[in-house]
Design a protein around this motif. Structure first.
Motif, PDB file in Angstrom:
ATOM      1  N   ALA A  59       0.689  -1.254   0.108  1.00 54.33           N
ATOM      2  CA  ALA A  59       0.093  -0.100   0.253  1.00 54.33           C
ATOM      3  C   ALA A  59       1.005   1.411   0.134  1.00 54.33           C
ATOM      4  O   ALA A  59       0.531   2.114  -0.638  1.00 54.33           O
ATOM      5  N   GLY A  60       2.134   1.287   0.485  1.00 54.27           N
ATOM      6  CA  GLY A  60       2.932   2.284   0.466  1.00 54.27           C
ATOM      7  C   GLY A  60       3.792   2.655  -0.471  1.00 54.27           C
ATOM      8  O   GLY A  60       4.383   3.649  -0.694  1.00 54.27           O
ATOM      9  N   ALA A  61       3.562   1.754  -1.819  1.00 54.28           N
ATOM     10  CA  ALA A  61       4.197   1.941  -3.173  1.00 54.28           C
ATOM     11  C   ALA A  61       3.584   3.356  -3.665  1.00 54.28           C
ATOM     12  O   ALA A  61       4.596   3.840  -4.136  1.00 54.28           O
ATOM     13  N   GLU A  62       2.540   3.395  -3.612  1.00 59.33           N
ATOM     14  CA  GLU A  62       1.691   4.601  -4.270  1.00 59.33           C
ATOM     15  C   GLU A  62       2.306   6.000  -3.969  1.00 59.33           C
ATOM     16  O   GLU A  62       2.894   6.742  -4.597  1.00 59.33           O
ATOM     17  N   PRO A  63       2.242   6.273  -2.645  1.00 56.22           N
ATOM     18  CA  PRO A  63       2.730   7.710  -2.449  1.00 56.22           C
ATOM     19  C   PRO A  63       4.205   7.782  -2.310  1.00 56.22           C
ATOM     20  O   PRO A  63       4.647   8.834  -2.671  1.00 56.22           O
ATOM     21  N   VAL A  64       5.071   6.720  -1.996  1.00 58.88           N
ATOM     22  CA  VAL A  64       6.467   6.663  -2.214  1.00 58.88           C
ATOM     23  C   VAL A  64       6.855   7.058  -3.645  1.00 58.88           C
ATOM     24  O   VAL A  64       7.904   7.869  -4.049  1.00 58.88           O
ATOM     25  N   LYS A  65       6.045   6.373  -4.493  1.00 59.38           N
ATOM     26  CA  LYS A  65       6.356   6.701  -6.088  1.00 59.38           C
ATOM     27  C   LYS A  65       6.052   8.101  -6.438  1.00 59.38           C
ATOM     28  O   LYS A  65       6.870   8.866  -7.149  1.00 59.38           O
ATOM     29  N   LYS A  66       5.017   8.898  -5.858  1.00 65.29           N
ATOM     30  CA  LYS A  66       4.680  10.274  -6.131  1.00 65.29           C
ATOM     31  C   LYS A  66       5.843  10.997  -5.616  1.00 65.29           C
ATOM     32  O   LYS A  66       6.142  11.917  -6.378  1.00 65.29           O
ATOM     33  N   VAL A  67       6.376  10.676  -4.507  1.00 63.35           N
ATOM     34  CA  VAL A  67       7.555  11.649  -3.650  1.00 63.35           C
ATOM     35  C   VAL A  67       8.586  11.339  -4.634  1.00 63.35           C
ATOM     36  O   VAL A  67       9.293  12.395  -4.916  1.00 63.35           O
ATOM     37  N   VAL A  68       8.977  10.219  -5.096  1.00 64.94           N
ATOM     38  CA  VAL A  68      10.281  10.107  -5.941  1.00 64.94           C
ATOM     39  C   VAL A  68      10.224  10.855  -7.139  1.00 64.94           C
ATOM     40  O   VAL A  68      10.911  11.605  -7.718  1.00 64.94           O
ATOM     41  N   LEU A  69       9.090  10.810  -7.966  1.00 66.12           N
ATOM     42  CA  LEU A  69       8.867  11.558  -9.318  1.00 66.12           C
ATOM     43  C   LEU A  69       8.803  12.980  -8.730  1.00 66.12           C
ATOM     44  O   LEU A  69       9.195  13.695  -9.746  1.00 66.12           O
ATOM     45  N   SER A  70       8.204  13.400  -7.625  1.00 60.18           N
ATOM     46  CA  SER A  70       8.110  14.754  -7.367  1.00 60.18           C
ATOM     47  C   SER A  70       9.460  15.462  -7.200  1.00 60.18           C
ATOM     48  O   SER A  70       9.875  16.366  -7.681  1.00 60.18           O
ATOM     49  N   ALA A  71      10.425  14.506  -6.399  1.00 62.08           N
ATOM     50  CA  ALA A  71      11.807  14.871  -6.293  1.00 62.08           C
ATOM     51  C   ALA A  71      12.675  15.128  -7.442  1.00 62.08           C
ATOM     52  O   ALA A  71      13.372  15.880  -7.889  1.00 62.08           O
ATOM     53  N   ALA A  72      12.357  14.185  -8.589  1.00 57.75           N
ATOM     54  CA  ALA A  72      13.079  14.195  -9.988  1.00 57.75           C
ATOM     55  C   ALA A  72      12.549  15.362 -10.503  1.00 57.75           C
ATOM     56  O   ALA A  72      13.500  16.097 -11.375  1.00 57.75           O
TER      57      ALA A  72
END
Length: 128
Positions: A59-72
Motif C-alpha cells: 500500500a505504501g508504494a503509490e505515495p512513495v512513487k509520487k514523492v520520488v517523481l516529485s523529487a525528480a
C-alpha cells in the motif's frame, strides 16, 4: 548583535544541503509499512526505483512513487539536472500525528484505534 546574526545565517546557508528533495506530509499510512517500501528503493536510480514501485503490491508504494517523481521533477526544474543521472540517496518515513478513534467493546469499555500518519522524505543525488 546584528553582525553575529548575519554571520550565523551565512554559516547556515553554507552548510545547507542543496540536493533535490521532496516531502509528502500527513500521508494516511503507517510509517512502519512505508519503511518496508523505502528499504527496497534506497540507493537505486530513479528509473529503477519507479519500476520497482510500479511492480510491488504494498500500500505504501503509490505515495512513495509520487514523492520520488516529485523529487525528480524538482531536480529537473529547479536545479537543471537530468533525471536519468539521479539516484535515491536518502529516503525515510517519520511518524506524523496519530488520529485516535474508539471502538465500542462489551461491558461499557472502549477499544482505542490508532490511525497513524507518515511524513515521507526522499533526497536525490547524482550518480558518480
Amino acid at each position: 548583535m546584528a553582525k553575529n546574526m548575519k554571520l550565523k545565517t551565512q554559516r547556515i546557508e553554507e552548510n545547507k544541503d542543496n540536493r533535490p528533495r521532496a516531502i509528502a506530509k500527513f500521508i494516511r499510512i503507517s510509517p512502519y509499512k512505508v519503511r518496508l517500501v523505502l528499504d527496497l528503493i534506497r540507493g537505486k536510480s530513479v528509473n529503477e526505483a519507479v519500476a520497482i514501485l510500479d511492480n510491488i503490491s504494498n500500500a505504501g508504494a503509490e505515495p512513495v512513487k509520487k514523492v520520488v517523481l516529485s523529487a525528480a521533477a524538482n531536480a529537473e526544474h529547479n536545479m537543471q539536472m537530468n533525471s536519468n543521472d539521479l539516484k535515491v540517496a536518502v529516503c525515510y518515513a517519520d511518524q506524523g500525528p496519530t488520529l485516535k478513534r474508539m471502538q465500542p467493546m462489551g461491558h461499557g469499555r472502549g477499544f482505542r484505534i490508532l490511525k497513524r500518519t507518515s511524513h515521507i522524505t526522499v533526497i536525490l543525488d547524482t550518480i558518480k
